[in-house]
Motif scaffolding. Structure first.
Motif, PDB file in Angstrom:
ATOM      1  N   ASP A   1       0.895  -1.233  -0.089  1.00 13.16           N
ATOM      2  CA  ASP A   1       0.007  -0.229  -0.068  1.00 13.16           C
ATOM      3  C   ASP A   1       0.777   1.204  -0.032  1.00 13.16           C
ATOM      4  OD1 ASP A   1      -2.895   0.873   1.703  1.00 13.16           O
ATOM      5  OD2 ASP A   1      -2.132   1.767  -0.193  1.00 13.16           O
TER       6      ASP A   1
ATOM      7  N   ASP B   1      -2.930   8.141  -2.395  1.00 14.09           N
ATOM      8  CA  ASP B   1      -3.936   8.940  -2.545  1.00 14.09           C
ATOM      9  C   ASP B   1      -4.389   9.393  -1.220  1.00 14.09           C
ATOM     10  OD1 ASP B   1      -4.225   6.354  -1.409  1.00 14.09           O
ATOM     11  OD2 ASP B   1      -6.239   5.778  -1.708  1.00 14.09           O
TER      12      ASP B   1
ATOM     13  N   GLN C   1     -11.787   6.741  -5.681  1.00 11.66           N
ATOM     14  CA  GLN C   1     -12.098   7.412  -4.312  1.00 11.66           C
ATOM     15  C   GLN C   1     -13.357   7.754  -4.900  1.00 11.66           C
ATOM     16  OE1 GLN C   1     -10.963   7.299  -1.424  1.00 11.66           O
ATOM     17  NE2 GLN C   1      -8.985   6.385  -1.589  1.00 11.66           N
TER      18      GLN C   1
ATOM     19  N   GLY D   1     -10.995   2.167  -3.320  1.00 12.43           N
ATOM     20  CA  GLY D   1     -10.465   2.460  -2.118  1.00 12.43           C
ATOM     21  C   GLY D   1     -11.565   3.418  -1.376  1.00 12.43           C
ATOM     22  N   GLY D   2     -11.382   3.853  -0.169  1.00 16.03           N
ATOM     23  CA  GLY D   2     -12.268   4.732   0.333  1.00 16.03           C
ATOM     24  C   GLY D   2     -13.287   4.053   0.848  1.00 16.03           C
ATOM     25  N   LEU D   3     -13.282   2.680   1.066  1.00 11.87           N
ATOM     26  CA  LEU D   3     -14.476   2.037   1.657  1.00 11.87           C
ATOM     27  C   LEU D   3     -13.864   1.022   3.034  1.00 11.87           C
ATOM     28  CD1 LEU D   3     -16.216   0.888  -1.524  1.00 11.87           C
ATOM     29  CD2 LEU D   3     -17.011   2.601   0.246  1.00 11.87           C
ATOM     30  N   ALA D   4     -14.583   0.581   3.902  1.00 12.53           N
ATOM     31  CA  ALA D   4     -14.396  -0.142   5.032  1.00 12.53           C
ATOM     32  C   ALA D   4     -13.576   0.880   5.760  1.00 12.53           C
ATOM     33  CB  ALA D   4     -13.137  -1.316   4.732  1.00 12.53           C
TER      34      ALA D   4
ATOM     35  N   ARG E   1      -5.583 -10.430  13.056  1.00 10.53           N
ATOM     36  CA  ARG E   1      -5.802  -9.580  14.427  1.00 10.53           C
ATOM     37  C   ARG E   1      -6.568 -10.197  15.104  1.00 10.53           C
ATOM     38  NH1 ARG E   1      -6.445  -3.339  13.632  1.00 10.53           N
ATOM     39  NH2 ARG E   1      -4.562  -3.380  12.776  1.00 10.53           N
ATOM     40  N   ASN E   2      -7.964 -10.754  14.574  1.00  7.11           N
ATOM     41  CA  ASN E   2      -9.003 -11.258  15.255  1.00  7.11           C
ATOM     42  C   ASN E   2      -8.374 -12.643  15.770  1.00  7.11           C
ATOM     43  OD1 ASN E   2     -10.844  -9.357  14.588  1.00  7.11           O
ATOM     44  ND2 ASN E   2     -12.380 -10.640  13.766  1.00  7.11           N
TER      45      ASN E   2
HETATM   46  C1  LIG Z   1     -10.062  -6.872  13.580  1.00  3.01           C
HETATM   47  O1  LIG Z   1     -10.077  -6.016  12.330  1.00  3.01           O
HETATM   48  C2  LIG Z   1      -9.641  -4.846  12.545  1.00  3.01           C
HETATM   49  O2  LIG Z   1      -9.005  -4.543  13.217  1.00  3.01           O
HETATM   50  C3  LIG Z   1      -9.742  -4.170  11.012  1.00  3.01           C
HETATM   51  C4  LIG Z   1      -9.474  -2.780  11.103  1.00  3.01           C
HETATM   52  C5  LIG Z   1      -9.501  -1.973   9.926  1.00  3.01           C
HETATM   53  C6  LIG Z   1     -10.166  -2.624   8.854  1.00  3.01           C
HETATM   54  C7  LIG Z   1     -10.661  -1.774   7.566  1.00  3.01           C
HETATM   55  C8  LIG Z   1      -9.260  -1.303   6.881  1.00  3.01           C
HETATM   56  N1  LIG Z   1     -10.163  -0.606   5.787  1.00  3.01           N
HETATM   57  C9  LIG Z   1      -9.283  -0.115   4.830  1.00  3.01           C
HETATM   58  N2  LIG Z   1      -8.134  -0.408   4.421  1.00  3.01           N
HETATM   59  C10 LIG Z   1      -7.804   0.745   3.618  1.00  3.01           C
HETATM   60  C11 LIG Z   1      -6.484   0.973   3.059  1.00  3.01           C
HETATM   61  C12 LIG Z   1      -6.447   1.764   1.901  1.00  3.01           C
HETATM   62  N3  LIG Z   1      -5.315   2.363   1.435  1.00  3.01           N
HETATM   63  C13 LIG Z   1      -5.340   3.229   0.569  1.00  3.01           C
HETATM   64  N4  LIG Z   1      -4.168   3.287  -0.165  1.00  3.01           N
HETATM   65  N5  LIG Z   1      -6.497   4.028  -0.009  1.00  3.01           N
HETATM   66  C14 LIG Z   1      -7.801   3.569   0.572  1.00  3.01           C
HETATM   67  O3  LIG Z   1      -8.698   4.261   0.088  1.00  3.01           O
HETATM   68  C15 LIG Z   1      -7.567   2.426   1.617  1.00  3.01           C
HETATM   69  C16 LIG Z   1      -8.844   2.280   2.212  1.00  3.01           C
HETATM   70  C17 LIG Z   1      -8.812   1.149   3.087  1.00  3.01           C
HETATM   71  N6  LIG Z   1      -9.969   0.958   3.913  1.00  3.01           N
HETATM   72  C18 LIG Z   1     -10.699  -3.766   8.950  1.00  3.01           C
HETATM   73  C19 LIG Z   1     -10.488  -4.643   9.906  1.00  3.01           C
END
Ligand SMILES: COC(=O)c1ccc(CCNc2nc3cc4nc(N)[nH]c(=O)c4cc3[nH]2)cc1
Length: 374
Positions: free
Chosen positions: A93, A147, A191, A217-220, A274-275
């Motif tokens: 990333d 980004d 995005q 991107g931009g999700l979760a 992590r879980n």
């Molecule tokens: C136990 O599980 C957890 O702690 C846990 C923590 C975070 C996420 C969500 C992670 N979400 C996420 N990672 C991401 C990484 C990203 N990288 C770039 N460059 N651009 C993005 O737009 C982007 C969006 C994301 N959304 C999922 C699970």
């Protein structure tokens, strides 16, 4: 202008697809799940277990590795594969997301993101050019554009601002990537938050710039699953059918199933590892929290039909004991059990799509989760 394509689409079934992505360090079968080895290690797992569990490709992070041990140092030691011993495909990333979630005193300008290292407080500037330089030094098979990802909910103005900045950074990332040897890939990142019109603009403009693959991107980032799925429905059809589509940061097994059904090919998430470290097991009966006292006397394994030894050979009572006692082995076993389950699910989806029975697979898989843990 489209770039040479290393992705071969093998079969489609509805909107679901299965394919093969050829990288300098090996072939990735899609749909693919990338376990997250943030700082160059898969916490609690040997690479042998990661590979045996069915993993083709792992994710590393520019943000962490540039701060420690340093990109130039890893390059001098032969690159990420030589340095870590994982000799397969790696995706990195680009760092922007991690800056926003891990560092403080960060500032976003047209030029770059500047922040203080969460390790030693040093001031660091991460521009699209430096992010690409770091990912080239690490030797990632697939690099991501720099980004800006906004957390949801966000205002329309903020979503549009970050989306247009990300498009300008997409151009700069691609220019900085031009010297990469053949076979190395750069993915653009769509995005646009939870606004369909912004998603369409971002996807259309990214495709005009031209990348080897496209991430959503931009999700979760805090939105409900229904919003995430709706944004995939808005975005995936706007992306080239012969390029890989990567949904960043996702997700639970259900997220993966529903996103593959909508045409996504690649995923990454910290969840299985992590879980696992927190005592949670992912199984075909759903999630089982082994901290729960109800497991204390249960001699059954998690799943006696699993092809993964640790899922078959250890009693729930023993896993419960390890988790409750804080034994490192508990975190190690559950991490490998979870990565093995995620890869088992991905293999099941690939096979179902190839056989044209993905709808049936989806129904049977959801029924298994709904049955819960007997
Ligand atoms: C136990 O599980 C957890 O702690 C846990 C923590 C975070 C996420 C969500 C992670 N979400 C996420 N990672 C991401 C990484 C990203 N990288 C770039 N460059 N651009 C993005 O737009 C982007 C969006 C994301 N959304 C999922 C699970």
């Amino acid at each position: 202008m489209s770039l040479p394509n290393h992705f071969e689409l093998l079969a489609t079934n509805g909107a679901a697809r299965t394919g093969r992505l050829t990288t300098p360090h090996g072939v990735v079968q899609t749909p693919a799940f990338m376990p997250v080895g943030t700082a160059g290690a898969m916490k609690g797992l040997h690479w042998r277990e990661v590979r045996d569990a069915g993993t083709d490709i792992v994710l590393g992070n520019t943000y962490h590795l540039m701060l420690r041990p340093g990109a130039e140092r890893i390059a001098a030691l032969g690159g990420l594969q030589a340095f870590t011993g994982w000799n397969g495909p790696m995706l990195t990333d680009s760092g922007g997301f991690q800056v926003m979630s891990l560092s403080d005193l960060r500032k976003v300008s047209e030029k770059a993101v500047t922040f203080r290292s969460h390790i030693d407080g040093a001031k660091v500037e991460l521009s699209p050019e430096r992010s690409i330089e770091v990912q080239r030094l690490l030797g990632a098979d697939i690099a991501m554009q720099m980004d800006e990802c906004v957390r949801l909910p966000a205002t329309r103005d903020d979503i549009e601002r970050a989306m247009r900045l990300s498009l300008r950074w997409a151009e700069r990332s691609k220019r900085a990537f031009e010297t990469a040897p053949d076979g190395y890939m750069l993915f653009g990142i769509v995005q646009g938050g939870d606004i369909p019109e912004m998603r369409h603009i971002s996807a259309r403009e990214l495709v005009k710039i031209g990348f080897h693959g496209y991430a959503i991107g931009g999700l979760a980032v805090g939105e409900p699953q229904a919003v995430m799925l709706a944004m995939i429905d808005e975005t995936a059809p706007a992306l080239p059918v012969d390029c890989p589509r990567y949904l960043m940061g996702v997700g639970t097994p259900e997220d993966l199933l529903e996103a593959v059904a909508r045409g996504i090919d690649m995923f990454d998430c910290v969840m299985p590892t992590r879980n696992g470290r927190h005592g949670m097991a992912f199984t075909r009966f759903g999630q089982i929290n082994l901290r729960n006292a109800r497991h204390a006397d249960d001699p059954r394994p998690l799943d006696e039909e699993s092809e993964w030894p640790a899922t078959r050979d250890y009693s729930r009572a023993y896993l419960h004991h390890l988790v409750r006692s804080g034994e490192t082995l508990g975190a190690m076993l559950l991490s490998e059990i979870n990565v093995a389950y995620y890869q088992h699910l991905m293999r099941g989806m690939r096979e179902a799509i190839s056989q044209g029975i993905f709808a049936d697979f989806r129904e049977r898989t959801r029924a298994g989760w709904a049955k819960g843990d007997i």
